[in-house]
Design an enzyme around this catalytic site. Structure first.
Site, PDB file in Angstrom:
ATOM      1  N   GLN A   9     -26.318  50.499  28.509  1.00 45.19           N
ATOM      2  CA  GLN A   9     -26.174  51.676  27.644  1.00 45.19           C
ATOM      3  C   GLN A   9     -24.978  52.581  27.889  1.00 45.19           C
ATOM      4  O   GLN A   9     -24.993  53.153  28.902  1.00 45.19           O
ATOM      5  CB  GLN A   9     -27.503  52.513  27.414  1.00 45.19           C
ATOM      6  CG  GLN A   9     -27.265  53.377  26.257  1.00 45.19           C
ATOM      7  CD  GLN A   9     -27.135  52.749  24.763  1.00 45.19           C
ATOM      8  OE1 GLN A   9     -27.672  51.667  24.330  1.00 45.19           O
ATOM      9  NE2 GLN A   9     -26.094  53.661  23.866  1.00 45.19           N
ATOM     10  N   ASP A  58     -23.322  42.331  24.217  1.00 38.72           N
ATOM     11  CA  ASP A  58     -22.684  43.566  23.761  1.00 38.72           C
ATOM     12  C   ASP A  58     -21.321  43.349  23.385  1.00 38.72           C
ATOM     13  O   ASP A  58     -20.673  44.033  22.519  1.00 38.72           O
ATOM     14  CB  ASP A  58     -22.741  44.962  24.797  1.00 38.72           C
ATOM     15  CG  ASP A  58     -23.513  45.934  24.016  1.00 38.72           C
ATOM     16  OD1 ASP A  58     -23.788  46.007  22.918  1.00 38.72           O
ATOM     17  OD2 ASP A  58     -23.867  46.787  24.859  1.00 38.72           O
ATOM     18  N   LYS A  89     -33.204  50.109  19.470  1.00 34.34           N
ATOM     19  CA  LYS A  89     -33.163  48.573  19.901  1.00 34.34           C
ATOM     20  C   LYS A  89     -34.277  47.986  20.348  1.00 34.34           C
ATOM     21  O   LYS A  89     -34.561  46.871  20.102  1.00 34.34           O
ATOM     22  CB  LYS A  89     -31.903  48.649  20.972  1.00 34.34           C
ATOM     23  CG  LYS A  89     -30.472  49.031  20.494  1.00 34.34           C
ATOM     24  CD  LYS A  89     -29.566  49.231  21.680  1.00 34.34           C
ATOM     25  CE  LYS A  89     -28.204  49.817  21.165  1.00 34.34           C
ATOM     26  NZ  LYS A  89     -27.219  50.274  22.150  1.00 34.34           N
TER      27      LYS A  89
END
Ligand code: NAD
Length: 297
Positions: A100, A123, A56
């Site tokens: 994460q 997200d 990412k």
């Protein structure tokens, strides 16, 4: 290759276009003095998580965006995580916040995700983002389901009236994907299968579009697929392989060689859904920065 082989859907190529669009938009913002920035929080040393975060951050850099890498130990307390997020929420230079997953088991994942300012929830996992998605209101869409929708949108077939079968009901893939497919804009008829489903094959065989998101290597066999179906393989599974340098190889939930002889279109693993997830994250970060810049000006 036989004439009946599936068309392999090139997720890398589709993702490259979205990444280029994000790069151009990020360039415009940077020119106006706003460099899009994503804060990435990772707790612990899980190798898969570390490699996802590295991918990412590399993609962000290639698109001219910044990442703020926040590494915390596996035994980090929940209160420290919440304080870190509060600091990032208040930081005008940070436009997006990504935690994460999975977090270490002693941490309340829900409480941590809910602490993120929805304006920075790139997200799309915050309950406000999920609510906006379900209601069809503007907000951040979760990256993997949104990436799958973009892949499907690039195919020469209509989703409208199609029967989509989603195998998996997680909050990050199965449930939001089913939700996006059932929206009027997609107009698919959706079946969701999960571990409680009886006779999985009887459902998958009726799918015009079959999406496998179970995290079980080789779950979807050729005799579970309708001839000509579109098959999207979301699974990323590590399978032991002594001949591979790392001792394992990655494979999806679909028995690729056999299903390729039956399906009309099929995504590979790697190179299918994975690149689209990252591309959609870049798009969300740019969008977050654009919205925040407009709000402040
Ligand atoms: P998860 O474990 O949270 O959920 C799996 C779901 O599959 C569950 O809802 C379960 O009910 C269902 N399931 C499991 N076994 C089943 C079976 N035998 N029959 C029917 N249903 C079954 O996983 P997740 O986070 O949704 O991820 C799913 C897979 O997708 C994993 O392999 C993950 O690594 C991968 N993934 C890939 C990307 C990407 O960008 N490519 C992103 C997210 C997740």
């Amino acid at each position: 290759m036989s004439a009946t082989m599936a068309t392999i859907i090139d997720g890398k190529a589709a993702a490259a276009k979205i990444r280029e669009e994000a790069r151009l938009r990020a360039g415009l913002l940077s020119g106006a003095g706003v460099r899009p920035c994503l804060a990435v929080i990772i707790a612990g040393e899980d190798p898969a998580s570390l490699s996802y975060v590295a991918a990412k951050e590399k993609a962000l850099a290639e698109a001219g965006m910044e990442s703020l890498d926040i590494r915390l130990p596996a035994d980090v307390g929940e209160s420290r995580l919440l304080e870190t997020i509060a600091g990032l929420n208040a930081d005008e230079k940070v436009h997006g916040i990504l935690v994460q997953l999975p977090l270490p088991s002693h941490v309340g994942e829900d409480r941590v995700i809910t602490a993120i300012d929805p304006a920075k929830d790139v997200d799309g996992f915050h309950p406000v983002s999920v609510g906006n998605m379900v209601l069809g209101r503007p907000g951040f869409l979760p990256c993997t389901p949104n990436g799958i929708l973009a892949l499907l949108g690039g195919l020469p077939v209509s989703l409208s009236g199609a029967h989509a079968v989603v195998v998996g009901r997680s909050n990050i893939v199965g449930k939001p994907l089913a939700n996006l497919l059932v929206r009027r804009e997609s107009n698919a008829t959706v079946t969701i299968c999960h571990t409680g489903t009886v006779d999985l094959a009887s459902h998958t065989l009726r799918a015009d579009i079959l999406i496998a998101a179970a995290g079980k290597a080789g779950l979807i066999k050729a005799d579970m697929v309708r001839p000509g179906a579109i098959v999207i393989d979301v699974g990323v599974n590590r399978v032991a392989d002594p001949s591979a340098a790392k001792g394992y190889r990655l494979c999806g939930d679909v028995d690729f060689p056999e299903v390729a002889k039956k399906a009309g279109h099929l995504t590979p693993v790697p190179g299918g859904v994975g690149p689209m997830t990252i591309a959609m994250l870049l798009r969300n970060v740019v969008q977050a920065a654009e919205r925040q810049a407009a709000f402040r000006s």
